[in-house]
Design a protein around this motif. Structure first.
Motif, mmCIF file in Angstrom:
data_model
loop_
_atom_site.group_PDB
_atom_site.id
_atom_site.type_symbol
_atom_site.label_atom_id
_atom_site.label_comp_id
_atom_site.label_asym_id
_atom_site.label_seq_id
_atom_site.Cartn_x
_atom_site.Cartn_y
_atom_site.Cartn_z
ATOM 1 N N ALA A 188 -45.177 17.415 15.417
ATOM 2 C CA ALA A 188 -46.243 18.369 15.735
ATOM 3 C C ALA A 188 -46.663 19.131 14.484
ATOM 4 N N ILE A 189 -47.983 19.311 14.354
ATOM 5 C CA ILE A 189 -48.477 20.208 13.299
ATOM 6 C C ILE A 189 -48.463 21.603 13.900
ATOM 7 N N LEU A 190 -47.529 22.393 13.430
ATOM 8 C CA LEU A 190 -47.358 23.717 14.020
ATOM 9 C C LEU A 190 -48.400 24.697 13.545
ATOM 10 N N GLU A 191 -48.613 24.739 12.246
ATOM 11 C CA GLU A 191 -49.512 25.748 11.689
ATOM 12 C C GLU A 191 -50.261 25.192 10.491
ATOM 13 N N THR A 192 -51.463 25.725 10.310
ATOM 14 C CA THR A 192 -52.185 25.457 9.061
ATOM 15 C C THR A 192 -52.586 26.808 8.487
ATOM 16 N N HIS A 193 -52.321 26.977 7.228
ATOM 17 C CA HIS A 193 -52.692 28.228 6.560
ATOM 18 C C HIS A 193 -53.705 27.933 5.478
ATOM 19 N N ILE A 194 -54.849 28.581 5.587
ATOM 20 C CA ILE A 194 -55.869 28.414 4.560
ATOM 21 C C ILE A 194 -56.761 29.642 4.587
ATOM 22 N N SER A 195 -57.232 30.027 3.446
ATOM 23 C CA SER A 195 -58.173 31.135 3.385
ATOM 24 C C SER A 195 -59.402 30.752 4.190
ATOM 25 N N ASP A 196 -59.992 31.718 4.919
ATOM 26 C CA ASP A 196 -61.130 31.364 5.759
ATOM 27 C C ASP A 196 -62.436 31.282 4.978
ATOM 28 N N PHE A 197 -62.355 31.512 3.695
ATOM 29 C CA PHE A 197 -63.572 31.414 2.886
ATOM 30 C C PHE A 197 -63.227 30.765 1.553
ATOM 31 N N ALA A 198 -64.083 29.894 1.113
ATOM 32 C CA ALA A 198 -63.848 29.217 -0.165
ATOM 33 C C ALA A 198 -65.171 29.086 -0.905
ATOM 34 N N PHE A 199 -65.048 28.788 -2.185
ATOM 35 C CA PHE A 199 -66.248 28.613 -2.994
ATOM 36 C C PHE A 199 -66.439 27.142 -3.322
ATOM 37 N N LYS A 200 -67.680 26.752 -3.327
ATOM 38 C CA LYS A 200 -68.017 25.391 -3.723
ATOM 39 C C LYS A 200 -67.564 25.153 -5.170
ATOM 40 N N GLY A 201 -66.887 24.036 -5.356
ATOM 41 C CA GLY A 201 -66.461 23.682 -6.707
ATOM 42 C C GLY A 201 -65.179 24.351 -7.141
ATOM 43 N N ARG A 202 -64.614 25.208 -6.307
ATOM 44 C CA ARG A 202 -63.351 25.868 -6.639
ATOM 45 C C ARG A 202 -62.246 25.335 -5.747
ATOM 46 N N PRO A 203 -61.102 24.961 -6.329
ATOM 47 C CA PRO A 203 -60.035 24.416 -5.481
ATOM 48 C C PRO A 203 -59.503 25.438 -4.475
ATOM 49 N N VAL A 204 -59.159 24.925 -3.322
ATOM 50 C CA VAL A 204 -58.623 25.792 -2.280
ATOM 51 C C VAL A 204 -57.329 25.162 -1.773
ATOM 52 N N GLU A 205 -56.362 26.011 -1.432
ATOM 53 C CA GLU A 205 -55.061 25.493 -1.023
ATOM 54 C C GLU A 205 -54.886 25.572 0.480
ATOM 55 N N LEU A 206 -54.301 24.521 1.010
ATOM 56 C CA LEU A 206 -54.026 24.443 2.443
ATOM 57 C C LEU A 206 -52.542 24.157 2.616
ATOM 58 N N SER A 207 -51.892 24.950 3.463
ATOM 59 C CA SER A 207 -50.477 24.723 3.736
ATOM 60 C C SER A 207 -50.325 24.307 5.197
ATOM 61 N N VAL A 208 -49.576 23.255 5.428
ATOM 62 C CA VAL A 208 -49.411 22.715 6.779
ATOM 63 C C VAL A 208 -47.917 22.691 7.120
ATOM 64 N N THR A 209 -47.579 23.246 8.273
ATOM 65 C CA THR A 209 -46.183 23.209 8.727
ATOM 66 C C THR A 209 -46.049 22.139 9.802
ATOM 67 N N VAL A 210 -45.139 21.230 9.583
ATOM 68 C CA VAL A 210 -44.927 20.114 10.513
ATOM 69 C C VAL A 210 -43.535 20.240 11.126
ATOM 70 N N ARG A 211 -43.459 20.082 12.457
ATOM 71 C CA ARG A 211 -42.151 20.140 13.110
ATOM 72 C C ARG A 211 -41.776 18.755 13.634
ATOM 73 N N ASN A 212 -40.548 18.423 13.448
ATOM 74 C CA ASN A 212 -40.055 17.111 13.851
ATOM 75 C C ASN A 212 -38.949 17.262 14.891
ATOM 76 N N TYR A 213 -39.080 16.492 15.961
ATOM 77 C CA TYR A 213 -37.971 16.362 16.907
ATOM 78 C C TYR A 213 -37.711 14.869 17.102
ATOM 79 N N GLY A 214 -36.557 14.476 16.772
ATOM 80 C CA GLY A 214 -36.160 13.123 17.126
ATOM 81 C C GLY A 214 -36.346 12.051 16.075
ATOM 82 N N PHE A 215 -36.980 12.362 14.976
ATOM 83 C CA PHE A 215 -37.193 11.325 13.955
ATOM 84 C C PHE A 215 -36.349 11.653 12.715
ATOM 85 N N ALA A 216 -35.226 11.031 12.618
ATOM 86 C CA ALA A 216 -34.345 11.263 11.465
ATOM 87 C C ALA A 216 -34.683 10.269 10.360
#
Lengths: 722, 242
Positions: A188-216
Motif C-alpha cells: 500500500a502507498i500510505l502517504e505522499t508528501h510534496i509541496s502543493d506548489f512548484a515552479f516550472k523548470g525547478r526540481p520538486v521533491e516527492l516522498s512516498v511511504t510504502v507499507r508492505n504486508y506479507g512480501f519478504a
C-alpha cells in the motif's frame, strides 16, 4: 411475582364493603348478592386498579454476542476472518450458554439479531463497518436485560464516528480480535508528501511511504507518471526493497515540472500476486505549477521611448526574464564605419522562431515588420502554434510596421489577432488620446483597491500622444478599451486555443510614466498596468481573483478531499469581510455547500468527503461586500471498497472500546468463555423499573357482570318479583 | 501617375505620431548660467545624422524647454549645457527631480570643460540637493552607453577634459549623463559647413569619436541597457577584441 395494590384499589375495596352493608340491610340475600357483585365489578372498572410487577432477576447474566459480517471479515489472512469467528463461536457455544443468557447478533453498518444457526452461515457482505452504531443499537434494543457485549471483529471501522470520538458505554464490552496481519499480502502507498506548489523548470521533491504486508525479500518498482489529457507519461521509476514481510519504506523522487498550471501525477506500484487490496497501490495527486519567471521575448522594429520605458518595466520586474531585440539599423541606413565598429548583431530569426520560441511565455511585437528581417511565413505559423497549442501569449503594439502595415494581413498572425486588418483603414493618428475602459472588471485595468479608486486612477492618467487606428475588432474578441475621444478600439483581447492574444493601438504609454511623475505621483500605476497585462497574456490563473486548489481531482468515495481557496493579493477588505463557500453540484444540481475556514486574509481551507461516485463540479464563491468572485473545478469520484482498501485488522480500536467500557480485549487464539467468568455480574438487572399491569382491562369482567345481571333478572322473574 | 502614388504613399507611411518619436530637447537654463544654447544649429545636424545612420525616427525639430514648462515631461531625453553658476529655484529643482525620477534622461555638458569649475561645482551641488543620498560616478566602459550603437573605447568632445563620462543612477538606470568635454562643440559648424572648433588634442579622430558618442547617448535614451543583455555579450566582446 410480587403483587401490589395501589391506594386507589384499597379505597375501592373499602367502598365495596360499605355497599355490601347497605344492600344487605335493604334487600333480600338471594338477589342482593348478585347486585352487589355487579356493583363491585362496575366500581372496579371505574377505579381501574393496577398492580406493579417487578421482573425477577435472571439466574444467568445476559450476554449479547456480536459478530462482524462486513466485507473485511472475508479477507483470508490466511483463513477467512469470518470463518475463524464462526468456528470459534461454534466451539465455545455450549460453554457460553452454560454461563450466560446469550443472544446473537450480526453487524456491519448496523446490527440485527439472529439465531445461532443462522449466524454460523452468515456471509461477509457488509459494505461498511460501524462498530459504535452496532453497540448502541444492541444496547438500546436489549436495555431491559442490560447485557454485557462480546464482539468478534477485525476492528476495521469504515463508517460512523471517528475513533477518537467513540462513546463510553455503561455495559462492559468484551472484544475478540479476529484477523492476523502477518498472514496478509498487501502493498500500500500510505502517504505522499510534496509541496502543493512548484515552479516550472525547478526540481520538486516527492516522498512516498510504502507499507508492505506479507512480501519478504521483495524489490518493487515505484512508478511516477504525469497524467495528461489523453495519456500517461512515465517520469521516473524508483525501487523499494523490503527485507522482512512487514514494514514500511520511503522512496524519494526529484522531478522537474515542464509546464505551468495544475499538473496531475500518479504514483503506482504494480499489483502483486495474491495481493488483497489493489486500489491502495495507486495514489493520484495534483501539483500547482507556476512560473518562477515569466519569459518574455520582445521584438521592436525601431528604438523609441516606448521601447525604453517598457523594457525598463519588464527588466526591473524580478519575476520576468526578458529577451528583447530592437532593430537599430534598417537596410536603408548607411553607417560610415565597418560592421566591426558597431554593436549590432544579426537578427537570429530562425533561431528564435524555430528553436527557442517555445521557451517563452509571451511574445511582443512592437512596430515590427517581419518581412524585412528574414522572417518567413512558416515562422509566423510557429507563432500561431506557440499561442494556440503551447498556450503562449502574443501582443502586437501599433506602429507604422504593425498590423496591416506590417504585412500581417492574411498571414498566420492574422488568424490569431483579435482585430481586423485593412491597410487602407489603418492610420497613425497624431492626436491626443485617452483611454475609455470598456471592460472595467478586466484584470489589466485593476490599478486600485476598489472600483471607485480604479476609475479615479484611470481618469487621472495623462493623455497619450497619438494612437494606431485599428479598423475593427473580430467577432468573439473583447474590446477592453477604446478612445474616449472617438470610440476607436485601443486595446482588444481574446483567447486563441490555449493562449491569449492582445492588440494594442496605443504606443506611447511611457507618457503615463512621465506624466504621473510630473503630478508628483509614483509610476506604480503605469508599472502595474504593464505587469498585469503581461500576466494576463501569459497565464489564465494569475489574473483570477479567487483560485481554488484541490489536493486531487480524482478521488475515492469516503476519502476527504482537501480544498484550498486563495484570494488574490491586493483585494481590499479584511478576512472578516469575506466568506468563501464551495458548492458541490452534480449534473447542475447543487448537493452540498461547504463553508471554508479562513487561514489568513487570503487563504481559506476546508474539506469535502464524497459519498457517491460520479463527476462533480465544485464552485468556490467568494463574497466580499456586494462583490462575488468564483472559481470552478471538476472532480471525478470513484467508488472505493473501503472494507478491502485497508485490509489490516484494527485490534487497537477494539482494545480502546473494551478499555473505555470496563471490558477486556482478547485475541481469538486466547479467548475462552471462562475468561469472562466473574467479569459479568448477574445483578445487572437490579434497578430495572417494575411493570405496571392494569387489573380492570380484562373483557371477561364485563361478561361476568352481564351474566350476573341476567341471573339477577331471572331470579326475580322466578320469584315473581317483576 | 503610378510613380507619384508610390511616392505619396511612401510619404504617408513615414508619418509618425509624436508620442513615439525621439525628441531632442534642450533645457533652457535659468539663473546665472551663461551660454545655455551655444550651438543652436547642432540639433538638426545630430538628428539628420541619427536618421541617416540608425532606425530611430525623430522629430526633426529640436525642442527647447524650461523646467517650468509642462512640455518638459513630453520629452524623455534632454540636453543641458552651459557654463558659469548653475542654480535652480525650488520649483525648478522639484520639476527636474520629478523628471529624472519619472524616467527622463538628462545629458549635461560643462561647456567650460573645467574640472572643479563653477558649473561643475554648482551642478553637482544641485544634484546633491535633489538626491542627497546619490552621487555621480564614472560610467564604466561596459556601460551600455559605450556600446548602444557604436563600439566605443573612449569618449570624444571638443576638449578632452576627461576620458570618461560620469552618471547618476536612479532605480537601476542612468538618469543623468555628465560630460566635461563639450561633445556638442565637436558638432558645431559655421554657416558654410565648416567645423567651428578644433578638437583638442585628438583632432578629427576625436571629433568622430564625439559624434559617435552623441549617437550612442541618443541610442541609449531609446534602448536603455539593451546592449548589455547577455545575448549581445559574446558578439560585442568578439568585436572589441578585434
Amino acid at each position: 411475582m410480587d403483587f401490589r395494590f395501589d391506594a386507589v384499589a384499597a379505597f375501592a375495596i373499602i367502598l365495596s364493603f360499605a355497599a355490601i352493608l347497605i344492600l344487605l340491610r335493604f334487600a333480600g340475600w338471594g338477589v342482593s348478592w348478585l347486585k352487589f357483585v355487579v356493583f363491585l365489578i362496575l366500581v372496579w372498572f371505574v377505579l381501574e386498579p393496577s398492580v406493579a410487577v417487578a421482573p425477577a432477576a435472571n439466574s444467568k447474566p445476559s450476554l449479547a454476542v456480536l459478530v462482524d459480517v462486513s466485507k473485511s471479515m472475508g479477507i483470508e489472512d490466511p483463513r477467512s476472518r469470518l470463518d475463524e469467528a464462526q468456528k470459534l463461536l461454534d466451539h465455545i457455544r455450549n460453554s457460553l450458554e452454560d454461563r450466560f443468557k446469550v443472544t446473537y447478533y450480526q453487524f456491519s453498518e448496523s446490527a440485527s439479531r439472529l439465531s445461532f444457526e443462522n449466524l454460523l452461515i452468515a456471509k461477509p457482505q457488509g459494505d461498511k463497518t460501524d462498530i459504535d452504531q452496532a453497540i448502541d443499537q444492541v444496547l438500546y434494543e436489549s436495555k431491559r436485560d442490560k447485557p454485557a457485549l462480546l464482539i468478534l471483529s477485525d476492528g476495521t471501522k469504515t463508517a460512523g464516528r471517528k475513533e477518537e470520538d467513540s462513546a463510553s458505554w455503561t455495559s462492559p464490552i468484551f472484544s475478540v480480535g479476529i484477523g492476523n496481519a502477518a498472514g496478509l499480502n498487501d502493498i500500500a502507498i500510505l502517504e505522499t508528501h510534496i509541496s502543493d506548489f512548484a515552479f516550472k523548470g525547478r526540481p520538486v521533491e516527492l516522498s512516498v511511504t510504502v507499507r508492505n504486508y506479507g512480501f519478504a525479500q521483495k524489490r518493487l518498482p515505484v512508478i511516477l507518471k504525469e497524467i495528461g489529457e489523453k495519456s500517461e507519461e512515465e517520469i521516473q521509476v524508483r525501487e523499494v526493497r523490503f527485507g522482512s514481510s512487514i514494514g514500511e519504506s520511503n522512496v524519494s523522487f526529484k522531478f522537474t515540472p515542464g509546464s505551468v498550471g495544475r499538473l496531475k501525477y500518479r504514483v503506482a506500484i504494480p499489483v502483486q500476486k495474491n495481493e488483497i487490496a489493489k486500489l491502495n497501490n495507486t495514489v493520484d495527486f495534483s501539483l500547482e505549477v507556476g512560473r518562477e519567471k515569466l519569459r518574455i521575448l520582445y521584438l521592436c522594429g525601431q528604438p523609441s521611448p516606448e521601447y525604453y520605458f517598457l523594457r525598463q518595466v519588464l527588466k526591473s520586474d524580478p519575476s520576468i526574464d526578458l529577451v528583447s531585440f530592437v532593430i537599430l539599423r534598417n537596410p536603408e541606413n548607411v553607417v560610415p564605419v565597418s560592421e566591426d565598429q558597431l554593436s549590432l548583431i544579426p537578427f537570429p530569426a530562425n533561431d528564435i522562431f524555430v528553436r527557442t520560441l517555445s521557451e517563452f511565455d509571451l511574445l511582443i511585437f512592437e512596430n515590427f515588420s517581419y518581412a524585412r528581417f528574414g522572417i518567413q511565413p512558416y515562422h509566423l505559423e510557429n507563432i500561431k502554434r506557440f499561442v494556440e497549442d503551447k498556450g503562449g501569449g502574443f501582443l502586437m503594439i501599433g506602429g507604422e510596421n504593425s498590423f496591416g502595415r506590417g504585412n500581417y494581413a492574411d498571414s498566420a498572425i492574422d488568424s490569431i489577432l483579435p482585430v481586423q486588418m485593412d491597410v487602407t483603414r489603418e492610420e497613425i493618428e497624431d492626436v491626443p488620446v485617452s483611454l475609455k475602459i470598456v471592460d472595467e472588471d478586466h484584470p489589466i485595468f485593476a490599478l486600485g483597491d476598489s472600483a471607485a479608486e480604479n476609475k479615479k486612477i484611470w481618469q487621472s492618467l495623462p493623455l497619450l500622444d497619438g494612437y494606431y487606428r485599428l479598423p475593427g475588432i473580430k467577432s468573439g474578441a473583447s474590446l477592453l478599451a477604446s478612445s474616449k475621444e472617438n470610440g476607436a478600439p485601443l486595446i482588444v483581447g481574446w483567447r486563441r486555443g490555449k493562449g491569449r492574444v492582445m492588440a494594442m493601438g496605443i504606443f506611447s504609454t511611457w507618457q503615463w510614466a512621465l506624466g504621473l511623475s510630473e503630478k508628483g505621483f509614483l509610476q506604480s500605476n503605469y508599472t502595474q498596468f504593464w505587469r498585469q497585462t503581461v500576466r494576463w497574456l501569459t497565464s489564465l490563473e494569475d489574473s483570477k481573483e479567487v483560485r481554488m486548489i484541490l489536493n486531487q481531482t480524482q478521488c475515492a468515495t469516503g476519502k476527504p478531499l482537501s480544498i484550498q481557496v486563495f484570494v488574490r493579493q491586493g483585494q481590499g477588505g479584511s478576512a472578516g469581510d469575506r466568506s468563501v463557500t464551495v458548492t458541490v453540484s452534480q449534473e447542475g444540481k447543487a448537493s452540498e455547500s461547504i463553508l471554508l475556514n479562513p487561514v489568513n486574509r487570503n487563504e481559506f481551507r476546508g474539506e469535502w468527503v464524497p459519498s457517491r461516485e460520479g463527476r462533480y463540479e465544485l464552485l468556490a464563491l467568494l463574497k466580499e461586500g456586494l462583490k462575488t468572485f468564483s472559481d470552478k473545478r471538476v472532480v471525478s469520484v470513484q467508488g472505493a471498497d473501503q472494507e478491502l482498501e485497508n485490509p489490516y485488522p484494527n485490534h487497537d480500536y477494539l482494545k480502546s472500546v473494551s478499555h473505555k467500557s470496563g471490558g477486556e480485549f482478547f485475541m481469538a487464539s486466547e479467548f475462552s468463555p471462562e475468561k469472562l467468568e466473574g467479569k459479568i455480574r448477574a445483578s445487572l438487572t437490579v434497578g430495572v423499573e417494575p411493570v405496571r399491569k392494569n387489573l380492570s382491562s380484562s373483557p371477561w369482567l364485563l361478561v361476568i357482570a352481564a351474566g350476573l345481571l341476567m341471573c339477577e333478572w331471572a331470579v326475580r322473574r322466578y320469584n315473581n318479583q317483576l | 501617375m503610378a510613380l507619384l502614388l508610390i511616392v505619396f504613399f511612401s510619404f504617408v507611411s513615414v508619418v509618425h505620431a509624436l508620442g513615439n518619436r525621439f525628441v531632442l530637447a534642450q533645457l533652457k537654463a535659468q539663473g546665472a548660467v551663461i551660454q545655455w544654447d551655444p550651438y543652436p544649429r547642432v540639433g538638426s545636424d545630430i538628428l539628420a545624422f541619427l536618421q541617416q545612420t540608425t532606425s530611430v525616427k525623430a522629430d526633426p525639430n529640436r525642442r527647447v524647454v524650461s523646467l517650468k514648462d509642462s512640455a518638459l515631461f513630453q520629452a524623455p531625453f534632454m540636453i543641458y549645457t552651459g557654463s558659469g553658476q548653475c542654480g535652480f529655484g525650488a520649483e525648478e529643482r522639484e520639476a527636474l527631480k520629478r523628471y529624472l525620477s519619472g524616467g527622463g534622461l538628462l545629458f549635461v555638458e560643462d561647456l567650460a570643460c573645467e574640472s572643479g569649475g563653477s558649473f561643475d561645482y554648482s551642478f553637482r551641488a544641485e544634484l546633491k540637493k535633489m538626491f542627497p543620498d546619490k552621487a555621480m560616478s564614472v560610467l564604466s566602459r561596459n556601460h551600455a552607453i559605450y556600446r548602444s550603437f557604436y563600439l566605443l573605447r573612449g569618449v570624444g568632445g571638443r576638449k578632452m577634459t576627461h576620458n570618461y563620462l560620469e552618471g547618476l543612477d536612479l532605480d537601476g538606470r542612468t538618469a543623468v549623463i555628465y560630460s566635461q568635454n563639450d561633445v556638442l562643440g565637436a558638432w558645431a559648424k559655421d554657416l558654410f559647413g565648416n567645423y567651428l572648433h578644433v578638437c583638442e588634442p585628438g583632432g578629427e579622430a576625436q571629433r568622430w569619436e564625439s559624434q559617435k558618442l552623441m549617437m550612442n547617448i541618443i541610442l541609449y535614451s531609446v534602448t536603455g541597457t539593451y546592449k548589455t543583455d547577455t545575448i549581445h555579450l559574446p558578439f560585442i566582446e568578439d568585436k572589441l577584441k578585434k
